[in-house]
Write a protein that holds these residues in place. Structure first.
Motif, PDB file in Angstrom:
ATOM      1  N   THR A   1       0.805  -1.216   0.000  1.00 32.55           N
ATOM      2  CA  THR A   1       0.000   0.000   0.000  1.00 32.55           C
ATOM      3  C   THR A   1       0.845   1.277   0.000  1.00 32.55           C
ATOM      4  O   THR A   1       0.556   2.227  -0.735  1.00 32.55           O
ATOM      5  CB  THR A   1      -0.965   0.006   1.187  1.00 32.55           C
ATOM      6  OG1 THR A   1      -0.218  -0.201   2.408  1.00 32.55           O
ATOM      7  CG2 THR A   1      -2.000  -1.099   1.051  1.00 32.55           C
ATOM      8  N   GLY A   2       1.884   1.307   0.820  1.00 31.20           N
ATOM      9  CA  GLY A   2       2.741   2.482   0.863  1.00 31.20           C
ATOM     10  C   GLY A   2       3.514   2.690  -0.420  1.00 31.20           C
ATOM     11  O   GLY A   2       3.768   3.833  -0.830  1.00 31.20           O
ATOM     12  N   VAL A   3       3.891   1.606  -1.071  1.00 31.42           N
ATOM     13  CA  VAL A   3       4.596   1.697  -2.349  1.00 31.42           C
ATOM     14  C   VAL A   3       3.705   2.391  -3.385  1.00 31.42           C
ATOM     15  O   VAL A   3       4.169   3.205  -4.189  1.00 31.42           O
ATOM     16  CB  VAL A   3       5.024   0.296  -2.832  1.00 31.42           C
ATOM     17  CG1 VAL A   3       5.432   0.311  -4.294  1.00 31.42           C
ATOM     18  CG2 VAL A   3       6.174  -0.229  -1.977  1.00 31.42           C
ATOM     19  N   ILE A   4       2.415   2.053  -3.374  1.00 35.90           N
ATOM     20  CA  ILE A   4       1.494   2.687  -4.319  1.00 35.90           C
ATOM     21  C   ILE A   4       1.493   4.201  -4.121  1.00 35.90           C
ATOM     22  O   ILE A   4       1.585   4.975  -5.088  1.00 35.90           O
ATOM     23  CB  ILE A   4       0.072   2.125  -4.149  1.00 35.90           C
ATOM     24  CG1 ILE A   4       0.036   0.660  -4.574  1.00 35.90           C
ATOM     25  CG2 ILE A   4      -0.936   2.938  -4.958  1.00 35.90           C
ATOM     26  CD1 ILE A   4      -1.247  -0.053  -4.221  1.00 35.90           C
TER      27      ILE A   4
ATOM     28  N   PRO B   1      -3.190  -8.776   6.958  1.00 34.13           N
ATOM     29  CA  PRO B   1      -2.774  -8.315   8.288  1.00 34.13           C
ATOM     30  C   PRO B   1      -1.291  -7.952   8.339  1.00 34.13           C
ATOM     31  O   PRO B   1      -0.896  -7.053   9.075  1.00 34.13           O
ATOM     32  CB  PRO B   1      -3.066  -9.528   9.181  1.00 34.13           C
ATOM     33  CG  PRO B   1      -4.072 -10.336   8.439  1.00 34.13           C
ATOM     34  CD  PRO B   1      -3.762 -10.132   6.984  1.00 34.13           C
ATOM     35  N   PHE B   2      -0.463  -8.647   7.562  1.00 30.55           N
ATOM     36  CA  PHE B   2       0.979  -8.403   7.642  1.00 30.55           C
ATOM     37  C   PHE B   2       1.405  -7.222   6.784  1.00 30.55           C
ATOM     38  O   PHE B   2       0.764  -6.850   5.815  1.00 30.55           O
ATOM     39  CB  PHE B   2       1.757  -9.657   7.228  1.00 30.55           C
ATOM     40  CG  PHE B   2       2.105  -9.739   5.767  1.00 30.55           C
ATOM     41  CD1 PHE B   2       3.323  -9.265   5.303  1.00 30.55           C
ATOM     42  CD2 PHE B   2       1.223 -10.292   4.844  1.00 30.55           C
ATOM     43  CE1 PHE B   2       3.651  -9.340   3.948  1.00 30.55           C
ATOM     44  CE2 PHE B   2       1.542 -10.379   3.498  1.00 30.55           C
ATOM     45  CZ  PHE B   2       2.762  -9.900   3.048  1.00 30.55           C
ATOM     46  N   GLN B   3       2.520  -6.627   7.213  1.00 30.41           N
ATOM     47  CA  GLN B   3       3.220  -5.650   6.400  1.00 30.41           C
ATOM     48  C   GLN B   3       4.601  -6.203   6.063  1.00 30.41           C
ATOM     49  O   GLN B   3       5.194  -6.922   6.859  1.00 30.41           O
ATOM     50  CB  GLN B   3       3.449  -4.345   7.165  1.00 30.41           C
ATOM     51  CG  GLN B   3       2.206  -3.611   7.588  1.00 30.41           C
ATOM     52  CD  GLN B   3       2.564  -2.273   8.203  1.00 30.41           C
ATOM     53  OE1 GLN B   3       3.189  -1.429   7.571  1.00 30.41           O
ATOM     54  NE2 GLN B   3       2.166  -2.080   9.449  1.00 30.41           N
ATOM     55  N   ASN B   4       5.099  -5.852   4.902  1.00 31.60           N
ATOM     56  CA  ASN B   4       6.500  -6.105   4.589  1.00 31.60           C
ATOM     57  C   ASN B   4       7.100  -4.759   4.244  1.00 31.60           C
ATOM     58  O   ASN B   4       6.926  -4.247   3.152  1.00 31.60           O
ATOM     59  CB  ASN B   4       6.668  -7.070   3.418  1.00 31.60           C
ATOM     60  CG  ASN B   4       8.137  -7.401   3.174  1.00 31.60           C
ATOM     61  OD1 ASN B   4       9.025  -6.891   3.858  1.00 31.60           O
ATOM     62  ND2 ASN B   4       8.397  -8.235   2.203  1.00 31.60           N
TER      63      ASN B   4
ATOM     64  N   PHE C   1       3.590   2.570   5.919  1.00 31.27           N
ATOM     65  CA  PHE C   1       2.848   1.329   6.143  1.00 31.27           C
ATOM     66  C   PHE C   1       2.814   0.539   4.840  1.00 31.27           C
ATOM     67  O   PHE C   1       2.600   1.105   3.770  1.00 31.27           O
ATOM     68  CB  PHE C   1       1.429   1.635   6.627  1.00 31.27           C
ATOM     69  CG  PHE C   1       1.398   2.385   7.927  1.00 31.27           C
ATOM     70  CD1 PHE C   1       1.391   1.708   9.136  1.00 31.27           C
ATOM     71  CD2 PHE C   1       1.408   3.777   7.941  1.00 31.27           C
ATOM     72  CE1 PHE C   1       1.385   2.394  10.340  1.00 31.27           C
ATOM     73  CE2 PHE C   1       1.393   4.480   9.134  1.00 31.27           C
ATOM     74  CZ  PHE C   1       1.384   3.786  10.342  1.00 31.27           C
ATOM     75  N   GLN C   2       3.010  -0.776   4.937  1.00 37.24           N
ATOM     76  CA  GLN C   2       3.192  -1.588   3.728  1.00 37.24           C
ATOM     77  C   GLN C   2       2.427  -2.909   3.794  1.00 37.24           C
ATOM     78  O   GLN C   2       2.993  -3.986   3.680  1.00 37.24           O
ATOM     79  CB  GLN C   2       4.688  -1.875   3.511  1.00 37.24           C
ATOM     80  CG  GLN C   2       5.541  -0.638   3.324  1.00 37.24           C
ATOM     81  CD  GLN C   2       5.300   0.075   2.002  1.00 37.24           C
ATOM     82  OE1 GLN C   2       4.520  -0.379   1.172  1.00 37.24           O
ATOM     83  NE2 GLN C   2       5.962   1.191   1.799  1.00 37.24           N
ATOM     84  N   ASN C   3       1.120  -2.834   4.028  1.00 41.25           N
ATOM     85  CA  ASN C   3       0.308  -4.044   3.917  1.00 41.25           C
ATOM     86  C   ASN C   3       0.134  -4.395   2.438  1.00 41.25           C
ATOM     87  O   ASN C   3       0.255  -3.538   1.572  1.00 41.25           O
ATOM     88  CB  ASN C   3      -1.058  -3.816   4.556  1.00 41.25           C
ATOM     89  CG  ASN C   3      -0.938  -3.449   6.019  1.00 41.25           C
ATOM     90  OD1 ASN C   3      -0.702  -2.289   6.335  1.00 41.25           O
ATOM     91  ND2 ASN C   3      -1.104  -4.403   6.910  1.00 41.25           N
TER      92      ASN C   3
END
Length: 312
Positions: free
Chosen positions: A103-106, A143-146, A249-251
């Motif tokens: 999501t954060g990459v977007i 649920p996870f973020q990377n 945040f990177q879900n």
């Protein structure tokens, strides 16, 4: 995880000894090209799934493919497409229909949004709003973020009293391992140094996976890592707090053409959502370890996980 990330974690098909297979089965049970013409499967077009060039994406792509195939959809998987910019181009040009993105990459790499949202939910909502201006949409996130993080050895952190990324200034000269595609860019080394005012660091370019050996051997004092790296589960590294929210945040959430969701019907999204809901940080670390360390293929690991969770 930076949008330019395109190098794979170390991977090979390797061996699959009976003991390893048994151990993995127990582990997973606990952790829980253009669009094709309409196929014979209910008259719906074939869905083409894309995945980037690293372990986690290979596994998630395989999960999507296997579960959707089981549910009666005609699916093709194209892995190793490349960086965010490349795979986004494949999506918007119609070469693929969906892929899992962070999501954060977007926001930072595609929308070029310079602000960092205050929560994972806000990040997802802003990313989805952006995608919907392009005829795309996003399904609910995992649920996870990377996300990127800065790791040091515990002894080094203790010696200099390091708790945050900015505390690296306490240690004097610091050699910092960064993977080549992330020296520049929104989440890159250069921007991180500026954000935290680091005064005496020198970057060393190392491919993904090699930074851990460099830390262990004392070749670098700090390194850019990913929070779902299986190496972090052993407790041999200390993650410095990103108290200025540089990495955001990177879900993970599937980005998909709106037209595809309409064509495929509600069970299509429901199948993908059932997979994503199971992907916690612990589960994904274990899945990555099964490929990178146990040397099972992404297809094998995806199948075992789906079967353990009654999705195959």
């Amino acid at each position: 995880m930076a949008g330019s990330r395109s190098l794979a974690r170390a991977h090979s098909k390797g061996y699959a000894a009976a003991a390893a297979l048994l151990a993995l089965g127990l582990l997973l049970a606990l952790t829980g090209c253009g669009r094709a013409a309409a196929s014979a499967t209910g008259g719906r077009p074939t869905v083409v799934i894309g995945a980037k060039q690293f372990t986690e994406q290979w596994i998630i792509g395989e999960m999507y493919k296997q579960a959707l195939t089981k549910a009666g959809y005609d699916v093709e998987l194209k892995s190793n497409i490349g960086s965010t910019e490349i795979i986004d181009g494949a999506l918007t040009s119609g070469q693929i229909d969906l892929y899992p993105e962070y999501t954060g990459v977007i926001l930072q790499s595609l929308a070029r949004d310079k602000s960092i949202p205050h929560s994972a939910h806000e990040t997802f909502e802003k990313a989805k709003k952006y995608q919907e201006t392009r005829g795309l949409t996003m399904l609910p996130p995992t649920p996870f973020q990377n996300k990127n993080a800065v790791a040091v050895k515990p002894a080094f952190a203790e010696k200099y009293g390091l708790k945050t990324i900015g505390d690296l200034n306490k240690a004097g000269h610091v050699r910092f391992a960064e993977y080549p595609d992330n020296i520049a860019g929104a989440f890159g080394y250069g921007e991180m140094v500026k954000k935290y005012g680091l005064k005496d660091t020198k970057v060393r370019s190392l491919n993904i996976g090699l930074q851990y050996k460099a830390l262990d051997h004392g070749d670098v004092e700090a390194a850019d890592v990913f929070t779902t790296d299986p190496q972090l589960a052993r407790g041999n590294y200390t993650i410095l707090k990103d108290d200025r929210s540089f990495y955001g945040f990177q879900n993970v959430a599937p980005v998909v053409h709106k037209k595809v969701l309409k064509e495929q019907g509600p069970e299509f999204a429901k199948t993908l959502n059932s997979i994503n809901a199971l992907l916690t940080e612990k589960a994904v670390q274990d899945l990555n370890r099964a490929v990178d360390t146990v040397r099972l293929t992404p297809s094998e690991v995806a199948e075992k996980f789906l079967k353990a969770n009654h999705l195959l």
